[in-house]
Design a protein around this motif. Structure first.
Motif, PDB file in Angstrom:
ATOM      1  N   LYS A   1     -35.019  -7.717  10.917  1.00 28.37           N
ATOM      2  CA  LYS A   1     -33.994  -8.776  10.874  1.00 28.37           C
ATOM      3  C   LYS A   1     -33.869  -9.391   9.480  1.00 28.37           C
ATOM      4  O   LYS A   1     -32.920 -10.126   9.196  1.00 28.37           O
ATOM      5  CB  LYS A   1     -34.344  -9.896  11.859  1.00 28.37           C
ATOM      6  CG  LYS A   1     -34.503  -9.455  13.291  1.00 28.37           C
ATOM      7  CD  LYS A   1     -33.175  -9.191  13.924  1.00 28.37           C
ATOM      8  CE  LYS A   1     -33.381  -8.915  15.411  1.00 28.37           C
ATOM      9  NZ  LYS A   1     -32.552  -7.891  15.922  1.00 28.37           N
ATOM     10  N   ALA A   2     -34.824  -9.138   8.598  1.00 29.77           N
ATOM     11  CA  ALA A   2     -34.895  -9.826   7.311  1.00 29.77           C
ATOM     12  C   ALA A   2     -33.660  -9.590   6.436  1.00 29.77           C
ATOM     13  O   ALA A   2     -33.099 -10.541   5.890  1.00 29.77           O
ATOM     14  CB  ALA A   2     -36.161  -9.425   6.566  1.00 29.77           C
ATOM     15  N   SER A   3     -33.222  -8.358   6.313  1.00 29.33           N
ATOM     16  CA  SER A   3     -32.079  -8.063   5.435  1.00 29.33           C
ATOM     17  C   SER A   3     -30.802  -8.732   5.911  1.00 29.33           C
ATOM     18  O   SER A   3     -30.064  -9.316   5.108  1.00 29.33           O
ATOM     19  CB  SER A   3     -31.850  -6.554   5.320  1.00 29.33           C
ATOM     20  OG  SER A   3     -32.896  -5.961   4.604  1.00 29.33           O
TER      21      SER A   3
ATOM     22  N   LYS B   1     -33.708  -8.353  -3.769  1.00 24.70           N
ATOM     23  CA  LYS B   1     -33.374  -8.363  -2.341  1.00 24.70           C
ATOM     24  C   LYS B   1     -34.582  -7.992  -1.487  1.00 24.70           C
ATOM     25  O   LYS B   1     -34.857  -8.634  -0.470  1.00 24.70           O
ATOM     26  CB  LYS B   1     -32.216  -7.404  -2.059  1.00 24.70           C
ATOM     27  CG  LYS B   1     -30.893  -7.867  -2.622  1.00 24.70           C
ATOM     28  CD  LYS B   1     -29.820  -6.810  -2.444  1.00 24.70           C
ATOM     29  CE  LYS B   1     -28.535  -7.220  -3.128  1.00 24.70           C
ATOM     30  NZ  LYS B   1     -27.535  -6.164  -3.104  1.00 24.70           N
ATOM     31  N   LYS B   2     -35.321  -6.976  -1.908  1.00 25.53           N
ATOM     32  CA  LYS B   2     -36.516  -6.578  -1.175  1.00 25.53           C
ATOM     33  C   LYS B   2     -37.553  -7.699  -1.166  1.00 25.53           C
ATOM     34  O   LYS B   2     -38.181  -7.979  -0.149  1.00 25.53           O
ATOM     35  CB  LYS B   2     -37.122  -5.310  -1.780  1.00 25.53           C
ATOM     36  CG  LYS B   2     -38.356  -4.836  -1.010  1.00 25.53           C
ATOM     37  CD  LYS B   2     -39.162  -3.826  -1.783  1.00 25.53           C
ATOM     38  CE  LYS B   2     -40.433  -3.421  -1.061  1.00 25.53           C
ATOM     39  NZ  LYS B   2     -41.272  -4.516  -0.628  1.00 25.53           N
ATOM     40  N   ASN B   3     -37.703  -8.374  -2.310  1.00 27.91           N
ATOM     41  CA  ASN B   3     -38.668  -9.468  -2.399  1.00 27.91           C
ATOM     42  C   ASN B   3     -38.278 -10.642  -1.494  1.00 27.91           C
ATOM     43  O   ASN B   3     -39.145 -11.295  -0.906  1.00 27.91           O
ATOM     44  CB  ASN B   3     -38.826  -9.932  -3.843  1.00 27.91           C
ATOM     45  CG  ASN B   3     -39.495  -8.892  -4.720  1.00 27.91           C
ATOM     46  OD1 ASN B   3     -40.025  -7.887  -4.230  1.00 27.91           O
ATOM     47  ND2 ASN B   3     -39.448  -9.105  -6.015  1.00 27.91           N
ATOM     48  N   ILE B   4     -36.985 -10.908  -1.392  1.00 22.68           N
ATOM     49  CA  ILE B   4     -36.529 -11.965  -0.478  1.00 22.68           C
ATOM     50  C   ILE B   4     -36.837 -11.558   0.957  1.00 22.68           C
ATOM     51  O   ILE B   4     -37.340 -12.369   1.746  1.00 22.68           O
ATOM     52  CB  ILE B   4     -35.027 -12.269  -0.666  1.00 22.68           C
ATOM     53  CG1 ILE B   4     -34.776 -12.874  -2.053  1.00 22.68           C
ATOM     54  CG2 ILE B   4     -34.529 -13.218   0.433  1.00 22.68           C
ATOM     55  CD1 ILE B   4     -33.305 -12.988  -2.429  1.00 22.68           C
ATOM     56  N   ASP B   5     -36.544 -10.306   1.293  1.00 22.32           N
ATOM     57  CA  ASP B   5     -36.871  -9.816   2.635  1.00 22.32           C
ATOM     58  C   ASP B   5     -38.367  -9.956   2.904  1.00 22.32           C
ATOM     59  O   ASP B   5     -38.778 -10.400   3.980  1.00 22.32           O
ATOM     60  CB  ASP B   5     -36.443  -8.354   2.797  1.00 22.32           C
ATOM     61  CG  ASP B   5     -34.932  -8.164   2.796  1.00 22.32           C
ATOM     62  OD1 ASP B   5     -34.185  -9.165   2.812  1.00 22.32           O
ATOM     63  OD2 ASP B   5     -34.497  -6.996   2.764  1.00 22.32           O
TER      64      ASP B   5
ATOM     65  N   PHE C   1     -40.403 -12.095   1.566  1.00 17.08           N
ATOM     66  CA  PHE C   1     -40.707 -13.513   1.731  1.00 17.08           C
ATOM     67  C   PHE C   1     -40.378 -13.966   3.157  1.00 17.08           C
ATOM     68  O   PHE C   1     -41.148 -14.683   3.785  1.00 17.08           O
ATOM     69  CB  PHE C   1     -39.929 -14.371   0.721  1.00 17.08           C
ATOM     70  CG  PHE C   1     -40.262 -15.824   0.805  1.00 17.08           C
ATOM     71  CD1 PHE C   1     -41.313 -16.352   0.077  1.00 17.08           C
ATOM     72  CD2 PHE C   1     -39.536 -16.679   1.631  1.00 17.08           C
ATOM     73  CE1 PHE C   1     -41.649 -17.701   0.164  1.00 17.08           C
ATOM     74  CE2 PHE C   1     -39.852 -18.024   1.724  1.00 17.08           C
ATOM     75  CZ  PHE C   1     -40.921 -18.533   0.993  1.00 17.08           C
ATOM     76  N   LEU C   2     -39.214 -13.541   3.643  1.00 22.17           N
ATOM     77  CA  LEU C   2     -38.795 -13.921   4.994  1.00 22.17           C
ATOM     78  C   LEU C   2     -39.786 -13.424   6.044  1.00 22.17           C
ATOM     79  O   LEU C   2     -40.058 -14.115   7.025  1.00 22.17           O
ATOM     80  CB  LEU C   2     -37.384 -13.384   5.284  1.00 22.17           C
ATOM     81  CG  LEU C   2     -36.252 -14.015   4.466  1.00 22.17           C
ATOM     82  CD1 LEU C   2     -34.953 -13.238   4.663  1.00 22.17           C
ATOM     83  CD2 LEU C   2     -36.075 -15.476   4.826  1.00 22.17           C
TER      84      LEU C   2
ATOM     85  N   GLY D   1     -42.280 -15.507   8.806  1.00 25.54           N
ATOM     86  CA  GLY D   1     -42.559 -14.880  10.081  1.00 25.54           C
ATOM     87  C   GLY D   1     -41.393 -14.191  10.757  1.00 25.54           C
ATOM     88  O   GLY D   1     -41.460 -13.882  11.951  1.00 25.54           O
ATOM     89  N   PHE D   2     -40.334 -13.908  10.026  1.00 25.66           N
ATOM     90  CA  PHE D   2     -39.198 -13.201  10.625  1.00 25.66           C
ATOM     91  C   PHE D   2     -39.551 -11.722  10.790  1.00 25.66           C
ATOM     92  O   PHE D   2     -40.369 -11.177  10.057  1.00 25.66           O
ATOM     93  CB  PHE D   2     -37.941 -13.336   9.757  1.00 25.66           C
ATOM     94  CG  PHE D   2     -37.367 -14.716   9.754  1.00 25.66           C
ATOM     95  CD1 PHE D   2     -36.630 -15.180  10.831  1.00 25.66           C
ATOM     96  CD2 PHE D   2     -37.573 -15.568   8.678  1.00 25.66           C
ATOM     97  CE1 PHE D   2     -36.102 -16.467  10.842  1.00 25.66           C
ATOM     98  CE2 PHE D   2     -37.062 -16.848   8.665  1.00 25.66           C
ATOM     99  CZ  PHE D   2     -36.323 -17.303   9.756  1.00 25.66           C
ATOM    100  N   ALA D   3     -38.919 -11.088  11.749  1.00 26.32           N
ATOM    101  CA  ALA D   3     -39.148  -9.660  11.988  1.00 26.32           C
ATOM    102  C   ALA D   3     -38.583  -8.854  10.824  1.00 26.32           C
ATOM    103  O   ALA D   3     -37.520  -9.174  10.282  1.00 26.32           O
ATOM    104  CB  ALA D   3     -38.468  -9.235  13.295  1.00 26.32           C
TER     105      ALA D   3
END
Length: 196
Positions: free
Chosen positions: A55-57, A38-42, A44-45, A50-52
């Protein structure tokens, strides 16, 4: 892939094939791999899209609920995300040392005569690393993974050209049945997700 079954397919079981999910099924969800994922996906986002950070989670959760994965959701929304790059961040940064060899699982797999197949939404590299860490990489006849379900998804493919196929979608199930040539009436599917 060579199976480590100790006997030929002689069994009184109504099943002649076993399809196993990998993550949180062959190893416990308590290993910490899921949280790292989950942290790695966040990451990546934030890093690649370029997401804040704040807001990623919530975006990850929203994409998973609506599309089945963040990668599928990003591509469905028109983001030109390369699957290999995605997997290199999401799976490539995982703390694989948290997955420990499981002799009991190995013995159980060796004691079953049925054909054993991995069916995972993860990429092949992740599947092989996790199976090797568990000490069961030689216990499965085949791996059906992200690349199997998405052979046309490449850097050159436009996001809207090929949607990402993942289980439990009917398309993914059809691909798995076609690739493995199992009889669905004689196949048991073991998965951590309710309803799959």
């Amino acid at each position: 892939m060579e199976s480590c079954s100790k006997s030929a397919r002689e069994s009184s079981s109504p099943f002649d094939s076993l399809l196993f999910d990998l993550d949180d099924t062959l190893y416990s969800s308590k290993t910490g791999i899921g949280e790292s994922l989950k942290k790695n996906i966040d990451d990546f986002l934030v890093e690649r899209c370029g997401f804040a950070l704040d807001k990623a989670s919530s975006l990850r959760v929203e994409l998973f609920k609506k599309y089945g994965s963040s990668l599928a959701g990003l591509r469905a929304l028109g983001y030109d995300v390369d699957a290999d790059d995605y997997h290199s961040v999401v799976h490539g940064r995982l703390p694989y040392h948290l997955i420990k060899p499981d002799p009991q699982l190995r013995n159980l797999l060796r004691s079953t005569a049925q054909r054993k197949i991995i069916f995972t939404n993860s990429d092949r590299t992740h599947a092989m690393k996790a199976l090797k860490r568990l000490g069961v990489e030689d216990c499965f006849d085949q791996i059906v993974c992200f690349e199997t379900m998405n052979p046309n998804l490449s850097e050159a493919a436009r996001p809207d050209e090929f949607p990402v196929v993942l289980k439990p979608s009917p398309e993914a199930m059809q691909i798995a049945l076609r690739e493995t040539r199992v009889d669905p009436r004689r196949t048991l599917f073991l998965d951590d997700m309710y309803g799959t």
